[in-house]
Design a protein around this motif. Structure first.
Motif, PDB file in Angstrom:
ATOM      1  N   VAL A  61       0.868  -1.172   0.000  1.00  0.00           N
ATOM      2  CA  VAL A  61       0.000   0.000   0.000  1.00  0.00           C
ATOM      3  C   VAL A  61       0.904   1.219   0.000  1.00  0.00           C
ATOM      4  O   VAL A  61       1.768   1.368   0.848  1.00  0.00           O
ATOM      5  N   VAL A  62       0.714   2.074  -0.989  1.00  0.00           N
ATOM      6  CA  VAL A  62       1.500   3.293  -1.124  1.00  0.00           C
ATOM      7  C   VAL A  62       0.629   4.471  -0.698  1.00  0.00           C
ATOM      8  O   VAL A  62      -0.503   4.604  -1.149  1.00  0.00           O
ATOM      9  N   ARG A  63       1.157   5.309   0.197  1.00  0.00           N
ATOM     10  CA  ARG A  63       0.425   6.490   0.653  1.00  0.00           C
ATOM     11  C   ARG A  63       0.905   7.706  -0.128  1.00  0.00           C
ATOM     12  O   ARG A  63       2.103   7.914  -0.288  1.00  0.00           O
ATOM     13  N   VAL A  64      -0.052   8.481  -0.612  1.00  0.00           N
ATOM     14  CA  VAL A  64       0.245   9.666  -1.417  1.00  0.00           C
ATOM     15  C   VAL A  64      -0.297  10.898  -0.694  1.00  0.00           C
ATOM     16  O   VAL A  64      -1.439  10.899  -0.235  1.00  0.00           O
ATOM     17  N   ASP A 120      -4.507   6.364  -0.067  1.00  0.00           N
ATOM     18  CA  ASP A 120      -3.720   5.149  -0.249  1.00  0.00           C
ATOM     19  C   ASP A 120      -4.037   4.526  -1.594  1.00  0.00           C
ATOM     20  O   ASP A 120      -5.192   4.495  -2.016  1.00  0.00           O
ATOM     21  N   VAL A 121      -2.993   3.994  -2.236  1.00  0.00           N
ATOM     22  CA  VAL A 121      -3.130   3.255  -3.478  1.00  0.00           C
ATOM     23  C   VAL A 121      -2.684   1.826  -3.182  1.00  0.00           C
ATOM     24  O   VAL A 121      -1.565   1.615  -2.716  1.00  0.00           O
ATOM     25  N   ARG A 122      -3.558   0.880  -3.433  1.00  0.00           N
ATOM     26  CA  ARG A 122      -3.292  -0.517  -3.095  1.00  0.00           C
ATOM     27  C   ARG A 122      -2.910  -1.317  -4.336  1.00  0.00           C
ATOM     28  O   ARG A 122      -3.431  -1.081  -5.412  1.00  0.00           O
ATOM     29  N   SER A 123      -2.018  -2.276  -4.143  1.00  0.00           N
ATOM     30  CA  SER A 123      -1.661  -3.154  -5.251  1.00  0.00           C
ATOM     31  C   SER A 123      -2.735  -4.218  -5.397  1.00  0.00           C
ATOM     32  O   SER A 123      -3.497  -4.500  -4.490  1.00  0.00           O
ATOM     33  N   ILE A 124      -2.769  -4.814  -6.584  1.00  0.00           N
ATOM     34  CA  ILE A 124      -3.775  -5.857  -6.822  1.00  0.00           C
ATOM     35  C   ILE A 124      -3.157  -7.213  -6.667  1.00  0.00           C
ATOM     36  O   ILE A 124      -2.000  -7.401  -6.611  1.00  0.00           O
TER      37      ILE A 124
END
Length: 124
Positions: A61-64, A120-124
């Motif tokens: 999970v990447v936080r922007v 947050d951007v989550r990976s699949i």
């Protein structure tokens, strides 16, 4: 998906909406000089596909943090507009959406007022 690949996708999308690569920081403690800018950092990682003794892979999970200067007449509308531009570009390019976006005022350099959109951007 690998954390680095996910982070690269986010950086490419940020660049596509008009934030220059010099204003995209990968260090959470970076002190931005120019606005709008973005801070991209690893937020968490969750285990997936459990075997009898370990997880086979992890989902990152990447936080922007999108940051704009709050000197305009309506900084709420400005930060909303730029966050929706990111959301639309990311959705169109990668067919994934952002779950939730938090907006709040803050200060950069302990003096300049800024508005921040955190998601947050989550990976699949």
């Amino acid at each position: 998906m690998d954390f680095r690949k996910l982070r690269e996708e986010v950086v490419v999308t940020l660049n596509a909406i008009g934030i220059s690569l010099a204003d995209i920081h990968l260090d959470k403690d970076a002190n931005p000089r120019n606005f709008p800018c973005a801070i991209v950092s690893l937020a968490s990682s969750k285990g997936d596909l459990m075997t009898s003794f370990r997880y086979v892979k992890h989902k990152a999970v990447v936080r922007v943090f999108l940051v704009i200067d709050a000197k305009s007449e309506d900084p709420d509308a400005d930060i909303y507009h730029i966050s929706m531009k990111f959301r639309e570009a990311y959705l169109a390019k990668f067919r994934r959406d952002v779950d939730e976006i938090d907006y709040y005022p803050s200060r950069a350099d302990a003096s300049r007022k800024v508005m921040i959109a955190k998601f947050d951007v989550r990976s699949i």
